[in-house]
Scaffold this motif. Structure first.
Motif, PDB file in Angstrom:
ATOM      1  N   MET A   1       0.840  -1.192   0.000  1.00 13.39           N
ATOM      2  CA  MET A   1       0.000   0.000   0.000  1.00 13.39           C
ATOM      3  C   MET A   1       0.877   1.244   0.000  1.00 13.39           C
ATOM      4  O   MET A   1       1.854   1.332   0.721  1.00 13.39           O
ATOM      5  N   ARG A   2       0.517   2.217  -0.791  1.00 10.65           N
ATOM      6  CA  ARG A   2       1.321   3.433  -0.846  1.00 10.65           C
ATOM      7  C   ARG A   2       0.972   4.348   0.318  1.00 10.65           C
ATOM      8  O   ARG A   2      -0.112   4.311   0.881  1.00 10.65           O
ATOM      9  N   GLU A   3       1.947   5.205   0.639  1.00  4.80           N
ATOM     10  CA  GLU A   3       1.816   6.019   1.841  1.00  4.80           C
ATOM     11  C   GLU A   3       0.621   6.970   1.754  1.00  4.80           C
ATOM     12  O   GLU A   3      -0.166   7.075   2.691  1.00  4.80           O
ATOM     13  N   PHE A   4       0.476   7.638   0.628  1.00  2.33           N
ATOM     14  CA  PHE A   4      -0.591   8.630   0.558  1.00  2.33           C
ATOM     15  C   PHE A   4      -1.970   7.963   0.592  1.00  2.33           C
ATOM     16  O   PHE A   4      -2.908   8.473   1.194  1.00  2.33           O
ATOM     17  N   ALA A  89       6.440   3.193  12.042  1.00  4.56           N
ATOM     18  CA  ALA A  89       7.428   2.636  11.119  1.00  4.56           C
ATOM     19  C   ALA A  89       7.124   1.148  10.998  1.00  4.56           C
ATOM     20  O   ALA A  89       6.843   0.482  12.000  1.00  4.56           O
ATOM     21  N   ALA A  90       7.144   0.640   9.777  1.00  5.87           N
ATOM     22  CA  ALA A  90       6.835  -0.774   9.558  1.00  5.87           C
ATOM     23  C   ALA A  90       7.578  -1.247   8.321  1.00  5.87           C
ATOM     24  O   ALA A  90       7.845  -0.462   7.413  1.00  5.87           O
ATOM     25  N   LEU A  93       3.415  -1.994   4.657  1.00  5.22           N
ATOM     26  CA  LEU A  93       2.078  -1.650   5.123  1.00  5.22           C
ATOM     27  C   LEU A  93       1.070  -2.450   4.337  1.00  5.22           C
ATOM     28  O   LEU A  93       1.147  -2.515   3.119  1.00  5.22           O
ATOM     29  N   THR A 121       4.004   7.888   8.525  1.00  4.34           N
ATOM     30  CA  THR A 121       4.280   6.479   8.254  1.00  4.34           C
ATOM     31  C   THR A 121       5.575   6.404   7.481  1.00  4.34           C
ATOM     32  O   THR A 121       5.824   7.217   6.591  1.00  4.34           O
ATOM     33  N   THR A 122       6.397   5.440   7.841  1.00  8.47           N
ATOM     34  CA  THR A 122       7.652   5.301   7.131  1.00  8.47           C
ATOM     35  C   THR A 122       8.086   3.851   7.195  1.00  8.47           C
ATOM     36  O   THR A 122       7.603   3.077   8.003  1.00  8.47           O
ATOM     37  N   ARG A 123       8.989   3.481   6.290  1.00  7.88           N
ATOM     38  CA  ARG A 123       9.436   2.102   6.246  1.00  7.88           C
ATOM     39  C   ARG A 123      10.599   1.913   7.221  1.00  7.88           C
ATOM     40  O   ARG A 123      11.537   2.714   7.244  1.00  7.88           O
ATOM     41  N   GLY A 124      10.518   0.879   8.037  1.00  4.99           N
ATOM     42  CA  GLY A 124      11.596   0.608   8.986  1.00  4.99           C
ATOM     43  C   GLY A 124      11.205  -0.523   9.900  1.00  4.99           C
ATOM     44  O   GLY A 124      10.148  -1.144   9.732  1.00  4.99           O
TER      45      GLY A 124
ATOM     46  N   ILE B  48      14.490   8.017   9.814  1.00  5.16           N
ATOM     47  CA  ILE B  48      15.121   6.719  10.041  1.00  5.16           C
ATOM     48  C   ILE B  48      16.442   6.672   9.283  1.00  5.16           C
ATOM     49  O   ILE B  48      16.521   7.089   8.121  1.00  5.16           O
ATOM     50  N   ARG B  51      17.272   5.990   5.435  1.00  2.00           N
ATOM     51  CA  ARG B  51      16.067   6.294   4.664  1.00  2.00           C
ATOM     52  C   ARG B  51      15.878   7.804   4.541  1.00  2.00           C
ATOM     53  O   ARG B  51      15.708   8.330   3.455  1.00  2.00           O
ATOM     54  N   GLU B 125      16.725   0.235  16.094  1.00  2.00           N
ATOM     55  CA  GLU B 125      17.271   0.810  14.874  1.00  2.00           C
ATOM     56  C   GLU B 125      17.326   2.332  15.042  1.00  2.00           C
ATOM     57  O   GLU B 125      16.396   2.919  15.602  1.00  2.00           O
ATOM     58  N   ASP B 312       7.537   8.710  -1.895  1.00  2.00           N
ATOM     59  CA  ASP B 312       6.551   7.890  -1.191  1.00  2.00           C
ATOM     60  C   ASP B 312       7.306   6.742  -0.547  1.00  2.00           C
ATOM     61  O   ASP B 312       7.933   5.940  -1.229  1.00  2.00           O
ATOM     62  N   HIS B 313       7.248   6.682   0.781  1.00  2.00           N
ATOM     63  CA  HIS B 313       8.099   5.734   1.489  1.00  2.00           C
ATOM     64  C   HIS B 313       7.741   4.279   1.212  1.00  2.00           C
ATOM     65  O   HIS B 313       8.500   3.385   1.529  1.00  2.00           O
ATOM     66  N   PHE B 314       6.582   4.038   0.659  1.00  2.00           N
ATOM     67  CA  PHE B 314       6.182   2.653   0.423  1.00  2.00           C
ATOM     68  C   PHE B 314       5.958   2.349  -1.049  1.00  2.00           C
ATOM     69  O   PHE B 314       5.418   1.316  -1.386  1.00  2.00           O
TER      70      PHE B 314
END
Lengths: 315, 315
Positions: A1-4, A89-90, A93, A121-124, B48, B51, B125, B312-314
């Protein structure tokens, strides 16, 4: 799933409850309008997978606990919770997982008048950082520094259950009723409505790191000491059935994650405080002038600071 | 270093500047007392390692950037920054590293009247989550939804430098002066004093994800469109010297991390806005009724949405 797309999805689920929330999610910041004469309490807590909750915790329970521990901090200040931001952070998503997380967060909020007004929301590595903001009349906060010599020391609810829940965690797929009780106490702590104790207690803290460690913070901030009767620590029926005395008292003395409130108050306020808060309030000791924490059990054994380390993330 | 020792150490370094900060670090929450008639803007951003900043970024620069990006969000709301919480996760804590992080955070705050009132430290992290709270008169916020047909579109400072800084990062141990300029723009972004534009501009956003992506947020929230002249995008002298036209325009169109403000305003306010803000303010286009972003360069080539993905982080 995209962030926006995720942000859109969450926004749609988050109707604002409060008239003083002017703008929620969707701009560079939220806008809120506190009433004149109100102070705000602000608190921030991070929960990291494998450290603050087992890595196989459900999304619902992660959301629940992250909210509960922050609302508990506001409760310990005597504030009415009002606004929350969630930074997630995940590793990835997915919509179902995020919905479950939000379900948990909303369940922890319950009927309280709290709006989730922002986040990130961010990747981590899986973690949540919550900032919670509460309102209270100017000067009415319950501070750690308010304990006075002669105050009773009291705690809400029961102690040690969450720490034992961590021991029960491996049984969770076929837990007994008692084991499930402990697991629930760990995964879905009940924050207490500390705002109801404004004007009734002199000092308050929530028990996140263990009774001994957290009470020490109160004593230190108030520049007082305390005498505690270890055998009066409030105990759940499940714990009475499940643990021998030594195990139990060890968990109750230094086990964390209960999120009960520890307060000090004048004895004359005890009945009113009990009537104000929607759970048992048990007297466990008394504030004394002599610095230090003197905790004794019924055999006259003194519980020393080695048992009072509490939880230090870098120890 | 142990957590409580660290909190003590940080607290000692953080004298409160603001008279309306009632209680800083050290209790279950901070206490602040906003003035009557003020609204608060609240924003949260996580950074992060690997990132949002290169893993070998210095502690100073990490602290600097984490504060700057959050203060930039408040600026984009037109708020005067007031209070900040810092949640830090790190594999380990050492006093020197933490001091440098705090040095960076305080450098980003600069002369602004901002108190760091709380936070959290935990093992994990490397990441920072900042929540920043700012004050502004009720109803005076600069919102994404305020753009009106006929408004000019203008941006502060210069664009594309931070995105090029990421390309220059490998040279940082023996960078040329121009390369160092780009690296500094990436590592230590200058948040702009957006509060100075209250009453002068109709909409604002800060450019974190790239001009095209962020301007799209304004257009979407305001239900308008825009025409942009790509060749008017403000360009630093270092970039003029360092990049060919196509590279440069690509970075300026969709490169993130500049933290400049993009505003829309009535032409009659342009001179006052320029006088109010302490940096160049360059007109790059105009708001139109027709939905969509129409960006053309001097050759009549239309810049399409493929170049406007932003960050977009994802994705």
């Amino acid at each position: 799933m995209r962030e926006f797309a995720l942000i859109d999805r969450l926004s749609q689920r988050l109707a604002n409850r409060r008239a003083d929330t002017r703008l929620g999610i969707g701009d560079d910041g939220a806008l809120v309008a506190p009433s004149a004469g109100q102070e705000l309490a602000i608190t921030t807590d991070t929960l990291i997978a494998g450290r603050h909750f087992p890595v196989d915790t459900s999304a619902f329970d992660i959301g629940y606990k992250a909210l509960a521990v922050n609302l508990s901090d506001l409760a310990a200040m005597g504030a009415d919770p009002a606004w929350v931001t969630i930074a997630l952070a995940a590793p990835e998503l997915n919509a179902g997982w995020c919905d479950a997380l939000l379900d948990g967060a909303l369940a922890a909020i319950g009927d309280a008048s709290v709006d989730i007004v922002g986040g990130d929301t961010t990747r981590g590595e899986l973690s949540l950082t919550i900032t919670a903001i509460g309102c209270l009349p100017a000067g009415a906060a319950l501070r750690r520094s308010g304990a006075r010599v002669g105050d009773l020391i009291a705690v809400t609810g029961t102690l040690g259950d969450a720490a034992y829940g961590l021991q029960c965690w491996p049984t969770r797929d076929n837990a007994t009723r008692d084991q499930q009780f402990f697991i629930d106490r760990l995964a879905r702590p009940q924050w207490r409505p500390g705002a109801a104790l404004r004007g009734l207690v002199n000092a308050a803290i929530d028990i996140s790191d263990g009774l001994a460690a957290d009470l020490e913070h109160v004593l230190s901030a108030s520049e007082v000491g305390a005498r505690l009767d270890i055998d009066t620590l409030p105990t759940s029926e499940s714990m009475m059935r499940s643990c021998d005395r030594e195990t139990r008292l060890g968990l109750q003395w230094s086990g964390g994650d209960d999120y009960e409130l520890c307060v000090t108050l004048n004895e004359a306020q005890l009945d009113r405080a009990r009537a104000a808060i929607d759970c048992p309030l048990t007297v466990i000791g008394e504030i004394e002038a002599e610095i230090g924490l003197r905790a004794f059990d019924r055999h006259g054994v003194r519980w020393n600071s080695d048992k009072a380390r509490g939880w230090d993330h870098f120890a």
